[in-house]
Design a protein around this motif. Structure first.
Motif, PDB file in Angstrom:
ATOM      1  N   MET A   1       0.844  -1.195   0.000  1.00  0.00           N
ATOM      2  CA  MET A   1       0.000   0.000   0.000  1.00  0.00           C
ATOM      3  C   MET A   1       0.878   1.244   0.000  1.00  0.00           C
ATOM      4  O   MET A   1       1.779   1.385   0.835  1.00  0.00           O
ATOM      5  N   VAL A   2       0.625   2.150  -0.956  1.00  0.00           N
ATOM      6  CA  VAL A   2       1.481   3.324  -1.093  1.00  0.00           C
ATOM      7  C   VAL A   2       0.665   4.487  -1.653  1.00  0.00           C
ATOM      8  O   VAL A   2      -0.300   4.277  -2.402  1.00  0.00           O
ATOM      9  N   THR A   3       1.040   5.695  -1.261  1.00  0.00           N
ATOM     10  CA  THR A   3       0.354   6.879  -1.768  1.00  0.00           C
ATOM     11  C   THR A   3       1.060   7.392  -3.029  1.00  0.00           C
ATOM     12  O   THR A   3       2.189   7.001  -3.328  1.00  0.00           O
ATOM     13  N   LEU A   4       0.402   8.282  -3.728  1.00  0.00           N
ATOM     14  CA  LEU A   4       1.061   9.039  -4.785  1.00  0.00           C
ATOM     15  C   LEU A   4       2.065   9.987  -4.135  1.00  0.00           C
ATOM     16  O   LEU A   4       2.006  10.246  -2.923  1.00  0.00           O
ATOM     17  N   PRO A   5       3.002  10.545  -4.906  1.00  0.00           N
ATOM     18  CA  PRO A   5       4.011  11.435  -4.308  1.00  0.00           C
ATOM     19  C   PRO A   5       3.400  12.711  -3.722  1.00  0.00           C
ATOM     20  O   PRO A   5       2.495  13.305  -4.304  1.00  0.00           O
ATOM     21  N   TYR A   6       3.901  13.097  -2.562  1.00  0.00           N
ATOM     22  CA  TYR A   6       3.608  14.398  -1.978  1.00  0.00           C
ATOM     23  C   TYR A   6       4.799  15.315  -2.284  1.00  0.00           C
ATOM     24  O   TYR A   6       5.885  15.120  -1.725  1.00  0.00           O
ATOM     25  N   PHE A   7       4.609  16.280  -3.172  1.00  0.00           N
ATOM     26  CA  PHE A   7       5.665  17.254  -3.447  1.00  0.00           C
ATOM     27  C   PHE A   7       5.671  18.311  -2.349  1.00  0.00           C
ATOM     28  O   PHE A   7       4.621  18.647  -1.795  1.00  0.00           O
ATOM     29  N   ILE A   8       6.858  18.836  -2.046  1.00  0.00           N
ATOM     30  CA  ILE A   8       6.995  19.788  -0.946  1.00  0.00           C
ATOM     31  C   ILE A   8       7.517  21.114  -1.497  1.00  0.00           C
ATOM     32  O   ILE A   8       8.712  21.258  -1.753  1.00  0.00           O
ATOM     33  N   PRO A   9       6.629  22.088  -1.730  1.00  0.00           N
ATOM     34  CA  PRO A   9       7.075  23.389  -2.251  1.00  0.00           C
ATOM     35  C   PRO A   9       7.785  24.200  -1.181  1.00  0.00           C
ATOM     36  O   PRO A   9       7.438  24.137   0.000  1.00  0.00           O
ATOM     37  N   LEU A  10       8.793  24.943  -1.606  1.00  0.00           N
ATOM     38  CA  LEU A  10       9.506  25.863  -0.709  1.00  0.00           C
ATOM     39  C   LEU A  10      10.053  26.999  -1.572  1.00  0.00           C
ATOM     40  O   LEU A  10      11.134  26.874  -2.141  1.00  0.00           O
ATOM     41  N   PRO A  11       9.288  28.089  -1.708  1.00  0.00           N
ATOM     42  CA  PRO A  11       9.666  29.163  -2.639  1.00  0.00           C
ATOM     43  C   PRO A  11      10.844  29.996  -2.159  1.00  0.00           C
ATOM     44  O   PRO A  11      10.792  31.224  -2.110  1.00  0.00           O
ATOM     45  N   LEU A  12      11.917  29.328  -1.764  1.00  0.00           N
ATOM     46  CA  LEU A  12      13.131  29.986  -1.290  1.00  0.00           C
ATOM     47  C   LEU A  12      14.337  29.392  -2.012  1.00  0.00           C
ATOM     48  O   LEU A  12      14.355  28.196  -2.340  1.00  0.00           O
ATOM     49  N   PRO A  13      15.363  30.212  -2.294  1.00  0.00           N
ATOM     50  CA  PRO A  13      16.563  29.665  -2.926  1.00  0.00           C
ATOM     51  C   PRO A  13      17.300  28.739  -1.955  1.00  0.00           C
ATOM     52  O   PRO A  13      17.107  28.837  -0.751  1.00  0.00           O
ATOM     53  N   PRO A  14      18.141  27.803  -2.453  1.00  0.00           N
ATOM     54  CA  PRO A  14      18.513  27.727  -3.867  1.00  0.00           C
ATOM     55  C   PRO A  14      17.671  26.757  -4.710  1.00  0.00           C
ATOM     56  O   PRO A  14      17.820  26.722  -5.915  1.00  0.00           O
ATOM     57  N   PHE A  15      16.776  25.956  -4.083  1.00  0.00           N
ATOM     58  CA  PHE A  15      16.118  24.883  -4.830  1.00  0.00           C
ATOM     59  C   PHE A  15      14.659  25.132  -5.172  1.00  0.00           C
ATOM     60  O   PHE A  15      14.164  24.679  -6.189  1.00  0.00           O
ATOM     61  N   GLY A  16      13.922  25.800  -4.283  1.00  0.00           N
ATOM     62  CA  GLY A  16      12.501  26.012  -4.508  1.00  0.00           C
ATOM     63  C   GLY A  16      11.629  24.846  -4.100  1.00  0.00           C
ATOM     64  O   GLY A  16      10.407  24.880  -4.278  1.00  0.00           O
ATOM     65  N   THR A  17      12.216  23.822  -3.523  1.00  0.00           N
ATOM     66  CA  THR A  17      11.460  22.652  -3.076  1.00  0.00           C
ATOM     67  C   THR A  17      12.294  21.854  -2.089  1.00  0.00           C
ATOM     68  O   THR A  17      13.536  21.942  -2.086  1.00  0.00           O
ATOM     69  N   MET A  18      11.603  21.096  -1.259  1.00  0.00           N
ATOM     70  CA  MET A  18      12.289  20.146  -0.377  1.00  0.00           C
ATOM     71  C   MET A  18      12.117  18.729  -0.889  1.00  0.00           C
ATOM     72  O   MET A  18      12.228  17.753  -0.140  1.00  0.00           O
ATOM     73  N   GLY A  19      11.826  18.605  -2.189  1.00  0.00           N
ATOM     74  CA  GLY A  19      11.717  17.287  -2.800  1.00  0.00           C
ATOM     75  C   GLY A  19      10.298  16.755  -2.769  1.00  0.00           C
ATOM     76  O   GLY A  19       9.319  17.506  -2.772  1.00  0.00           O
ATOM     77  N   ALA A  20      10.194  15.433  -2.723  1.00  0.00           N
ATOM     78  CA  ALA A  20       8.890  14.774  -2.710  1.00  0.00           C
ATOM     79  C   ALA A  20       9.027  13.457  -1.945  1.00  0.00           C
ATOM     80  O   ALA A  20      10.105  12.884  -1.875  1.00  0.00           O
ATOM     81  N   VAL A  21       7.926  13.014  -1.372  1.00  0.00           N
ATOM     82  CA  VAL A  21       7.934  11.753  -0.621  1.00  0.00           C
ATOM     83  C   VAL A  21       6.668  10.961  -0.952  1.00  0.00           C
ATOM     84  O   VAL A  21       5.658  11.521  -1.375  1.00  0.00           O
ATOM     85  N   ILE A  22       6.768   9.663  -0.788  1.00  0.00           N
ATOM     86  CA  ILE A  22       5.583   8.818  -0.835  1.00  0.00           C
ATOM     87  C   ILE A  22       5.438   8.138   0.521  1.00  0.00           C
ATOM     88  O   ILE A  22       6.406   8.007   1.266  1.00  0.00           O
ATOM     89  N   LYS A  23       4.243   7.744   0.844  1.00  0.00           N
ATOM     90  CA  LYS A  23       3.961   7.158   2.155  1.00  0.00           C
ATOM     91  C   LYS A  23       3.465   5.728   1.972  1.00  0.00           C
ATOM     92  O   LYS A  23       2.516   5.485   1.209  1.00  0.00           O
ATOM     93  N   MET A  24       4.140   4.798   2.628  1.00  0.00           N
ATOM     94  CA  MET A  24       3.724   3.395   2.549  1.00  0.00           C
ATOM     95  C   MET A  24       2.830   3.057   3.727  1.00  0.00           C
ATOM     96  O   MET A  24       3.141   3.391   4.872  1.00  0.00           O
ATOM     97  N   GLY A  25       1.711   2.394   3.436  1.00  0.00           N
ATOM     98  CA  GLY A  25       0.721   2.123   4.469  1.00  0.00           C
ATOM     99  C   GLY A  25       0.686   0.686   4.943  1.00  0.00           C
ATOM    100  O   GLY A  25      -0.221   0.299   5.672  1.00  0.00           O
ATOM    101  N   SER A  26       1.647  -0.117   4.536  1.00  0.00           N
ATOM    102  CA  SER A  26       1.685  -1.512   4.987  1.00  0.00           C
ATOM    103  C   SER A  26       3.131  -1.967   5.071  1.00  0.00           C
ATOM    104  O   SER A  26       4.028  -1.362   4.481  1.00  0.00           O
ATOM    105  N   ARG A  27       3.366  -3.036   5.824  1.00  0.00           N
ATOM    106  CA  ARG A  27       4.725  -3.556   5.974  1.00  0.00           C
ATOM    107  C   ARG A  27       5.204  -4.167   4.667  1.00  0.00           C
ATOM    108  O   ARG A  27       4.432  -4.740   3.907  1.00  0.00           O
TER     109      ARG A  27
END
Length: 283
Positions: free
Chosen positions: A61-87
């Motif tokens: 069990m897994v979610t779609l990616p959660y993107f993490i916006p951060l409108p600050l230099p140098p990247f503009g984002t803290m990446g993205a993560v997915i969440k697993m809901g089962s072992r």
């Protein structure tokens, strides 16, 4: 209804991250910002979808990616993560899910760097403004720069095209994810490969990272805190199922990619936490 609401959360975060990376890239103009934003978003999305599709294949069990916006230099984002809901069922599934993201992302990173470096400019260091950010070089980035730009004479450097910078950021993110520690992608790979011995290897890499933070680059301090919190790796349901030879070979390749992609000092000339504290307190 709940699933539809969650889908809109993923879509909204994705759109916000597109805008935040575009905003950060505006220093290179609207076209440059578009190159950077679309390049980085494509790399991050490919990475996370590698995890997602492999998790689906193993019925995790897994979610779609959660993107993490951060409108600050140098990247503009803290990446993205997915969440697993089962072992995770076993170490083979853990390995596949862990390794799929970085290797999928690498497929987009390499051409982004090669194409971006082709459009990058070689300039005299003396002509570069005081606000220019100095980027560190990993072994892989140095190699790609050499084959794309050639050997630079003393006093010259490369001003990266926005697409090349997106590739550089993607390579840095991939290397950090491949750190063979705890619950990072590299930690999953290490656990799947070495099982009961994985904690020993993980601790060795943690101490190396701690050493770099203390003596060479204080910028890793927050990452060090995160690594401290996720150092323990949970077991799979059936740990005793071993990896096959093919997966072991891919695992060794992933470790090599980590070594080639990691940049100990990503920005500036670097300063360790201990030297900084000694300087601050005049010790």
């Amino acid at each position: 209804m709940e699933r539809k609401r969650n889908l809109w959360v993923h879509i909204t975060l994705f759109i916000l991250t597109v805008f935040s990376t575009y905003f950060v890239g505006l220093g290179d103009g609207p076209i440059g910002a578009l190159w950077y934003s679309l390049g980085l978003i494509t790399i991050l999305l490919t990475h996370e979808m590698g995890h997602y599709l492999m998790a689906k294949k193993h019925k995790v069990m897994v979610t779609l990616p959660y993107f993490i916006p951060l409108p600050l230099p140098p990247f503009g984002t803290m990446g993205a993560v997915i969440k697993m809901g089962s072992r995770i069922p076993d170490r083979r599934a853990l390995f596949d899910v862990g390794v799929a993201g970085p290797l999928a992302g690498l497929v987009m990173i390499i051409p982004s760097l090669i194409i971006g470096l082709h459009f990058s400019k070689v300039v005299e260091v003396s002509s570069m403004g005081s606000g220019t950010i100095s980027l560190g070089n990993s072994l892989l980035f140095s190699f790609l720069t050499r084959i794309s730009v050639g050997t630079l004479p003393p006093g010259q450097d490369v001003v990266l095209h926005p697409l090349a910078f997106a590739g550089w950021v993607g390579l840095l993110v991939t290397a950090l994810n491949l750190l063979p520690i705890g619950q990072l992608d590299g930690g999953h790979i290490m656990y799947a490969l070495f099982w009961k011995k994985s904690k020993t290897f993980s601790n060795i890499f943690f101490l190396i990272f701690l050493f770099i933070c203390l003596f060479y680059y204080v910028g890793w301090f927050l990452m060090l805190v995160v690594l401290t919190l996720i150092r323990n790796h949970p077991p799979t349901m059936y740990d005793e199922i071993p990896l096959d030879r093919k997966r072991k070979i891919v695992g060794i390749f992933a470790i090599i990619v980590f070594v080639l992609a990691f940049t100990p000092v990503p920005f500036g000339i670097g300063e360790g936490l201990l030297p900084m504290l000694l300087k601050h307190f005049h010790l």
